[in-house]
Design a protein around this motif. Structure first.
Motif, PDB file in Angstrom:
ATOM      1  N   TYR A 152       0.837  -1.207   0.000  1.00  0.00           N
ATOM      2  CA  TYR A 152       0.000   0.000   0.000  1.00  0.00           C
ATOM      3  C   TYR A 152       0.869   1.253   0.000  1.00  0.00           C
ATOM      4  CZ  TYR A 152      -3.984  -3.010   1.085  1.00  0.00           C
ATOM      5  OH  TYR A 152      -4.959  -3.970   1.062  1.00  0.00           O
ATOM      6  N   GLU A 153       1.938   1.232   0.759  1.00  0.00           N
ATOM      7  CA  GLU A 153       2.839   2.387   0.808  1.00  0.00           C
ATOM      8  C   GLU A 153       3.501   2.610  -0.551  1.00  0.00           C
ATOM      9  OE1 GLU A 153       6.738   3.763   3.276  1.00  0.00           O
ATOM     10  OE2 GLU A 153       5.187   2.686   4.371  1.00  0.00           O
ATOM     11  N   SER A 154       3.894   1.545  -1.207  1.00  0.00           N
ATOM     12  CA  SER A 154       4.503   1.654  -2.525  1.00  0.00           C
ATOM     13  C   SER A 154       3.505   2.222  -3.536  1.00  0.00           C
ATOM     14  CB  SER A 154       5.000   0.279  -2.982  1.00  0.00           C
ATOM     15  OG  SER A 154       5.485   0.352  -4.304  1.00  0.00           O
ATOM     16  N   ILE A 155       2.285   1.726  -3.521  1.00  0.00           N
ATOM     17  CA  ILE A 155       1.256   2.226  -4.435  1.00  0.00           C
ATOM     18  C   ILE A 155       0.977   3.697  -4.152  1.00  0.00           C
ATOM     19  CG2 ILE A 155      -1.210   2.058  -5.013  1.00  0.00           C
ATOM     20  CD1 ILE A 155      -0.888  -1.018  -4.574  1.00  0.00           C
ATOM     21  N   ASP A 156       0.876   4.059  -2.886  1.00  0.00           N
ATOM     22  CA  ASP A 156       0.634   5.447  -2.511  1.00  0.00           C
ATOM     23  C   ASP A 156       1.760   6.342  -3.021  1.00  0.00           C
ATOM     24  OD1 ASP A 156      -0.958   7.435  -1.038  1.00  0.00           O
ATOM     25  OD2 ASP A 156       0.811   7.532   0.273  1.00  0.00           O
ATOM     26  N   HIS A 157       2.990   5.881  -2.868  1.00  0.00           N
ATOM     27  CA  HIS A 157       4.141   6.649  -3.344  1.00  0.00           C
ATOM     28  C   HIS A 157       4.085   6.813  -4.869  1.00  0.00           C
ATOM     29  CE1 HIS A 157       8.203   8.240  -3.453  1.00  0.00           C
ATOM     30  NE2 HIS A 157       8.502   7.340  -4.384  1.00  0.00           N
TER      31      HIS A 157
ATOM     32  N   LEU B 156       1.444   6.710  -6.810  1.00  0.00           N
ATOM     33  CA  LEU B 156       0.352   7.624  -7.160  1.00  0.00           C
ATOM     34  C   LEU B 156       0.743   9.074  -6.899  1.00  0.00           C
ATOM     35  CD1 LEU B 156      -2.741   5.649  -5.827  1.00  0.00           C
ATOM     36  CD2 LEU B 156      -2.192   6.136  -8.214  1.00  0.00           C
ATOM     37  N   ALA B 157       1.407   9.334  -5.793  1.00  0.00           N
ATOM     38  CA  ALA B 157       1.848  10.692  -5.475  1.00  0.00           C
ATOM     39  C   ALA B 157       2.825  11.198  -6.531  1.00  0.00           C
ATOM     40  CB  ALA B 157       2.478  10.736  -4.082  1.00  0.00           C
ATOM     41  N   GLU B 158       3.745  10.340  -6.951  1.00  0.00           N
ATOM     42  CA  GLU B 158       4.708  10.719  -7.989  1.00  0.00           C
ATOM     43  C   GLU B 158       3.992  11.003  -9.314  1.00  0.00           C
ATOM     44  OE1 GLU B 158       8.031  11.379  -7.998  1.00  0.00           O
ATOM     45  OE2 GLU B 158       7.821  11.286  -5.811  1.00  0.00           O
ATOM     46  N   ALA B 159       3.003  10.203  -9.640  1.00  0.00           N
ATOM     47  CA  ALA B 159       2.250  10.413 -10.874  1.00  0.00           C
ATOM     48  C   ALA B 159       1.498  11.739 -10.835  1.00  0.00           C
ATOM     49  CB  ALA B 159       1.278   9.259 -11.104  1.00  0.00           C
ATOM     50  N   ILE B 160       0.906  12.066  -9.716  1.00  0.00           N
ATOM     51  CA  ILE B 160       0.190  13.336  -9.563  1.00  0.00           C
ATOM     52  C   ILE B 160       1.161  14.500  -9.670  1.00  0.00           C
ATOM     53  CG2 ILE B 160      -1.081  14.785  -7.924  1.00  0.00           C
ATOM     54  CD1 ILE B 160      -2.461  12.161  -6.979  1.00  0.00           C
TER      55      ILE B 160
END
Length: 86
Positions: A67-72, A74-78
């Motif tokens: 979950y932390e990896s996915i969150d990271h 997504l944040a980078e993509a945004i």
């Protein structure tokens, strides 16, 4: 959750041999035998439960990493989308 389950496992590990420390206090051999049966059954059940708790803790920790990896990501993509000129 993974850390909490690890603490539960540690608490169960600390109960090893608890019944042996009380066996001599009963006096009545029938009662002492029943208590020994209980502690033997509890040991088997506790070992099984401890193994399951340990397995759940490992799964929870791996899920948290995912979950932390996915969150990271997504944040980078945004952030990347916000930097692109319109």
């Amino acid at each position: 959750m993974g850390q909490g389950l690890a603490k539960v496992k540690k608490a169960f590990d600390g109960l090893e041999g608890l019944g042996d420390s009380y066996a001599a206090d009963f006096g009545d051999t029938d009662l002492a035998d029943k208590f020994k049966d209980f502690t033997d059954n509890w040991k088997i059940s506790r070992e099984k439960l401890t193994g399951e708790v340990e397995e759940l803790a490992a799964i929870a920790k791996e899920a948290a990493k995912a979950y932390e990896s996915i969150d990271h990501q997504l944040a980078e993509a945004i952030r990347g989308a916000q930097r692109k000129p319109k």
